[in-house]
Write an enzyme that holds these catalytic residues in place. Structure first.
Site, PDB file in Angstrom:
ATOM      1  N   ARG A   1     -12.648  -4.543  -6.715  1.00 29.73           N
ATOM      2  CA  ARG A   1     -12.541  -5.313  -5.462  1.00 29.73           C
ATOM      3  C   ARG A   1     -13.938  -5.519  -4.861  1.00 29.73           C
ATOM      4  NH1 ARG A   1      -8.405  -2.425  -1.423  1.00 29.73           N
ATOM      5  NH2 ARG A   1     -10.085  -0.877  -1.520  1.00 29.73           N
TER       6      ARG A   1
ATOM      7  N   ASP B   1       1.556  -4.388   8.928  1.00 34.89           N
ATOM      8  CA  ASP B   1       0.364  -3.566   8.676  1.00 34.89           C
ATOM      9  C   ASP B   1      -0.816  -4.536   8.595  1.00 34.89           C
ATOM     10  OD1 ASP B   1      -1.733  -2.105   7.600  1.00 34.89           O
ATOM     11  OD2 ASP B   1      -0.447  -0.897   6.300  1.00 34.89           O
TER      12      ASP B   1
ATOM     13  N   PHE C   1       0.857  -1.180   0.000  1.00 36.13           N
ATOM     14  CA  PHE C   1       0.000   0.000   0.000  1.00 36.13           C
ATOM     15  C   PHE C   1       0.902   1.241   0.000  1.00 36.13           C
ATOM     16  CE2 PHE C   1      -2.678   3.319   1.718  1.00 36.13           C
ATOM     17  CZ  PHE C   1      -3.782   3.181   0.892  1.00 36.13           C
TER      18      PHE C   1
ATOM     19  N   TYR D   1     -11.255   1.495  10.251  1.00 37.82           N
ATOM     20  CA  TYR D   1     -12.478   1.856   9.500  1.00 37.82           C
ATOM     21  C   TYR D   1     -12.862   0.808   8.473  1.00 37.82           C
ATOM     22  CZ  TYR D   1      -8.637   4.001   6.757  1.00 37.82           C
ATOM     23  OH  TYR D   1      -7.453   4.237   6.098  1.00 37.82           O
ATOM     24  N   LYS D   2     -12.094  -0.292   8.415  1.00 38.71           N
ATOM     25  CA  LYS D   2     -12.429  -1.344   7.450  1.00 38.71           C
ATOM     26  C   LYS D   2     -13.291  -2.408   8.155  1.00 38.71           C
ATOM     27  CE  LYS D   2      -8.062  -0.441   5.056  1.00 38.71           C
ATOM     28  NZ  LYS D   2      -8.542   0.072   3.776  1.00 38.71           N
TER      29      LYS D   2
HETATM   30  C1  LIG Z   1      -2.710  -1.645   3.908  1.00 36.80           C
HETATM   31  C2  LIG Z   1      -3.090  -0.234   4.218  1.00 36.80           C
HETATM   32  N1  LIG Z   1      -2.306   0.506   5.014  1.00 36.80           N
HETATM   33  C3  LIG Z   1      -2.609   1.792   5.303  1.00 36.80           C
HETATM   34  C4  LIG Z   1      -3.753   2.378   4.801  1.00 36.80           C
HETATM   35  C5  LIG Z   1      -4.104   3.819   5.015  1.00 36.80           C
HETATM   36  O1  LIG Z   1      -3.897   4.308   6.230  1.00 36.80           O
HETATM   37  P1  LIG Z   1      -4.414   5.751   6.673  1.00 36.80           P
HETATM   38  O2  LIG Z   1      -5.503   5.467   7.671  1.00 36.80           O
HETATM   39  O3  LIG Z   1      -3.249   6.402   7.255  1.00 36.80           O
HETATM   40  O4  LIG Z   1      -4.985   6.467   5.497  1.00 36.80           O
HETATM   41  C6  LIG Z   1      -4.608   1.625   3.992  1.00 36.80           C
HETATM   42  C7  LIG Z   1      -5.840   2.246   3.463  1.00 36.80           C
HETATM   43  O5  LIG Z   1      -6.615   1.698   2.756  1.00 36.80           O
HETATM   44  C8  LIG Z   1      -4.259   0.303   3.683  1.00 36.80           C
HETATM   45  O6  LIG Z   1      -5.033  -0.428   2.879  1.00 36.80           O
END
Ligand SMILES: Cc1ncc(COP(=O)(O)O)c(C=O)c1O
Length: 411
Positions: free
Chosen positions: A372, A199, A128, A224-225
């Site tokens: 997706r 992550d 990402f 938020y997912k």
């Molecule tokens: C794997 C991953 N890491 C980080 C993030 C984004 O993080 P942030 O909350 O800082 O925008 C996402 C967002 O979709 C993501 O899919």
């Protein structure tokens, strides 16, 4: 050969689903099949109620006294403790704070400050973007004293060596949903003397993660997912307990001070996870997350994973039956190697997704050609997946003669 599942099979599975009772906890719009919970989870009634209570009963009633009276100051720790069992961590190893990007910076910079003579961070190319950008920014900040190596998946293990001080990987790939072996890669990184930061943005709430068993050093992730915390809800970070007091985040800030209300000039880090706090937390967003986390108390993650695999298997099997569709699977075919979403490619992916959304089937598009579909077991039924693929077939049939669509900012 077993016959393909029918709509009646789906109804039967829904009737026997141990998670069916959870669907009522969500505010779902009739006529919408929501397949984008890997981007933004759905609203729980609990979230709406907690947010309203924080605004009206706490802020509106007790004003600044709420920091003490309603325990606002400790909320980042309390919510961290609620997330901990979902990722195999102890209650005092997880903190809710900031965004995933900011937490990545805090932990990568902490690792950089204790790197000794090692100078490389290894990550995956195609990770990402924020995971790579934050590391590149850190390298620039350190004037080139460290180097970021973004290696393809096939070369990851061989690129981790005695020059590596940190490995930063996403457990479930944001596009393809392919899973990495968290336990094996963590052991490999440790054998090379490197620390590892996972992550877990697409993992937490989608399947059981066991950071403790793997002895992973650090982790971050979005709420938020699959945790349904709301748009921009605060992220979490994990630091293994024995490391917590041995490092400090590169972002030293007043709420991470040992005595923030002494207002001292010199920074002295608080013990434990408190030092990973930065500034004042966005309390209203914390309230929305607190409400959403309330539904996890009696959910077994094994049921979640089992249903997620079954939903996505149903989806793929039905998509494969839509012949000549121009769709190709971009996720691993074996469910054990996939997270909770399925990626397909299509030459006109953006138009396809827009047409699906117009018919009430909401997924998303990731450039250049990936659509997706996420399978969130807490609020999705097998019949929903059945209907979604029926609509997908109809949309594909009409797509050939449809106009090209101008892209919106968020896809
Ligand atoms: C794997 C991953 N890491 C980080 C993030 C984004 O993080 P942030 O909350 O800082 O925008 C996402 C967002 O979709 C993501 O899919």
């Amino acid at each position: 050969m077993t016959p393909p599942p029918s709509r009646a099979d789906c109804q039967g599975w829904d009737a026997r689903d141990p998670l069916a009772r959870i669907r009522d906890k969500f505010r779902l719009k009739p006529g919408v099949i929501y397949l984008d919970g890997n981007s933004l989870g759905a609203l729980t009634h609990n979230s709406a109620a907690c947010t309203r209570a924080m605004i009206e009963d706490e802020w509106g009633h007790d004003l600044v006294r709420s920091w003490n009276v309603h325990g606002w100051f400790d909320l980042p720790h309390r919510l961290g403790a609620k997330i901990a069992p979902l990722i195999g961590a102890a209650a005092d190893e997880v903190l809710v704070a900031d965004s995933t990007s900011v937490n990545l910076f805090k932990l990568a910079s902490a690792a950089a400050m204790t790197r000794g003579t090692r100078h490389r961070i290894v990550t995956e190319s195609g990770n990402f973007p924020t995971d790579i950008y934050v590391l590149q920014g850190l390298a620039a900040l350190l004037g080139g004293a460290i180097e970021v190596v973004a290696a393809p998946r096939s070369e990851l293990l061989s690129r981790i060596d005695e020059s590596t001080f940190l490995v930063v990987l996403t457990h479930i790939h944001y596009k393809t949903a392919e899973l990495l072996d968290l336990q094996a890669i963590t052991s490999h990184a440790h054998a090379q003397g490197a620390r590892i930061l996972w992550d877990l943005s697409h993992s937490v709430g989608a399947l059981a993660v066991d950071l403790g068993a793997a002895r992973a050093d650090f982790a971050v992730g979005c709420t938020y997912k699959y945790l349904n915390g709301g748009p921009g809800s605060p992220a979490f970070l994990y630091v293994r307990r024995d490391l917590q007091d041995t490092i400090c985040p590169g972002l030293a800030a007043w709420m991470g001070h040992v005595a923030p209300f002494e207002f001292a000039d010199d920074y002295e880090p608080a013990p434990g996870m408190a030092r990973y706090r930065s500034g004042t937390p966005s309390l209203i967003a914390f309230a929305a997350l607190e409400g959403a986390l309330g539904i996890w108390d009696d959910i077994d993650l094994r049921d979640v994973r089992r249903k997620s695999e079954a939903l996505s298997e149903l989806f793929i099997a039905r998509v494969e039956a839509v012949s000549g569709s121009g769709l190709a699977l971009a996720s691993p075919r074996e469910p054990a190697r996939r997270g909770s979403h399925v990626a397909l490619t299509h030459a006109r992916g953006y138009e396809l997704m827009q047409a699906l959304i117009a018919r009430g089937v909401i997924g998303d598009f990731r450039a250049p050609d990936v659509v997706r579909f996420s399978f969130t077991p807490l609020y999705l039924r097998f019949v929903d997946v059945w209907e979604a693929v029926t609509i997908l077939g109809e949309v594909l049939a009409a797509l050939d003669c449809s106009e090209l669509v101008r892209r919106s900012g968020v896809t």
